[in-house]
Design an enzyme around this catalytic site. Structure first.
Site, PDB file in Angstrom:
ATOM      1  CE  LYS A  29      -7.362   1.110   2.909  1.00 44.74           C
ATOM      2  NZ  LYS A  29      -6.316   2.157   4.784  1.00 44.74           N
ATOM      3  CD  GLU A  75      -2.568   1.170   2.397  1.00 42.75           C
ATOM      4  OE1 GLU A  75      -2.761   0.580   3.203  1.00 42.75           O
ATOM      5  OE2 GLU A  75      -4.107   1.736   2.860  1.00 42.75           O
ATOM      6  CB  CYS A 120      -4.508  -1.669   4.272  1.00 44.27           C
ATOM      7  SG  CYS A 120      -4.024  -1.284   6.088  1.00 44.27           S
TER       8      CYS A 120
END
Ligand SMILES: O=C(O)CNC(=O)[C@H](CS)NC(=O)CCC(=O)C(=O)O
Length: 291
Positions: free
Chosen positions: A122, A41, A163
């Site tokens: 994300k 990430e 994540c």
């Protein structure tokens, strides 16, 4: 197909991050000949502050056009090595139609010829307080994505997450419904949460979706407005039974695993949890709402 996860120790020096990513990708490719390589990430910038994130941010180009330095570096490495490159995530600057005040935490994927084949923002923002009292407010800086993304590489369907998305099992089940056989979760997991949650969550997502989980993570320390913060590292690949089949060592480096579609098929045939979900005679969401 073999896949490699790259474990980096990126900070807020863009050129150093670029050099490190290039070096680790070259080493992984030379050693293991992977078909797909996955970065962690925000490999283009970790920490610094709002300014260094804004300075690292790039507007993503329209399909076929050339992009900024991180975008072109990834494209070039994919083409040069003939690999699919899953670019973990990069910091995306707002484009037309986006909130001009926000950045985006965005995955870009390139095929072996350097063509972009997927883009994922994300979805779940890390707005939490860690056990040591450190507060994180990802949504203060980043806008949340609102699209599920899968892509094909080497005849295999990959699903994208980043994540903190790892904590939302329904996100992973939705990707499985879309045909994912492998799910990527590039991360900067915190040391505090990672020591207790990282590996159990990765294994749980592998077991419940019967997908391979590809988890490239950042390691070591970085500085956030001058203060050191530690990330957990422990990049790994888990198979659809939940076995960890490759792990990076401590420090920067990589790990490589072989994706075996026959194993995916066998696990899914012998324990058909997706069919059992569909066959369930109670609507759990409605029941929880009291309907
Ligand atoms: O800040 C940036 O520039 C990029 N964003 C991140 O590194 C994000 C938000 S701080 N980190 C996570 O989501 C960690 C999740 C985690 O550690 C957990 O779920 O426990």
């Amino acid at each position: 197909m073999r896949v490699s996860v790259i474990q980096m120790n990126q900070g807020s020096e863009k050129q150093a991050n670029f050099d490190q990513a290039r070096r680790l990708i070259e080493a992984a490719v030379a050693a293991d000949r992977p078909g797909l390589v996955s970065l962690p990430e925000t490999w283009t910038n970790l920490g610094g502050g709002r300014e260094s994130r804004q300075a690292a941010a790039e507007v993503l180009p329209a399909p076929g056009d050339s992009g900024g330095p991180a975008y072109e570096l990834m494209r070039g490495l994919a083409r040069e090595h003939g690999i699919h490159l899953h670019g973990g995530s990069m910091i995306e600057a707002p484009g037309p139609g986006d909130d001009p005040e926000k950045l985006y935490n965005t995955t870009v994927v390139f095929d072996t010829e350097g063509h972009e084949i997927a883009r994922y923002r994300k979805i779940h923002m890390f707005d939490i307080v860690a056990p040591d009292g450190t507060g994180y407010r990802e949504s203060a800086l980043y806008g949340a994505g609102d699209r599920l993304v899968t892509f094909e590489a080497g005849g295999i369907t990959f699903g994208c997450t980043i994540c903190y998305d790892l904590r939302f099992g329904e996100h992973y089940v939705a990707l499985r419904r879309m045909g994912a056989e492998v799910i990527l979760v590039p991360s900067n997991f915190t040391l505090q949460t990672g020591k207790d949650h990282w590996e159990p969550l990765l294994k749980a997502r592998a077991i419940e979706t019967q997908c391979w989980i590809i988890a490239a993570a950042s390691t070591g320390q970085y500085l956030e407005r001058g203060q050191p913060r530690s990330v957990y590292g422990h990049s790994l690949v888990a198979d659809p039974w939940g076995h960890v089949v490759a792990r990076a060592s401590d420090g920067t480096g990589w790990a490589t695993a072989r994706i075996d579609p026959a194993l995916t098929a066998r696990v899914r045939r012998d324990m058909p949890v997706m069919e059992h979900r569909t066959a369930r005679r109670i609507d759990l969401d409605a029941a929880a709402r009291g309907a």
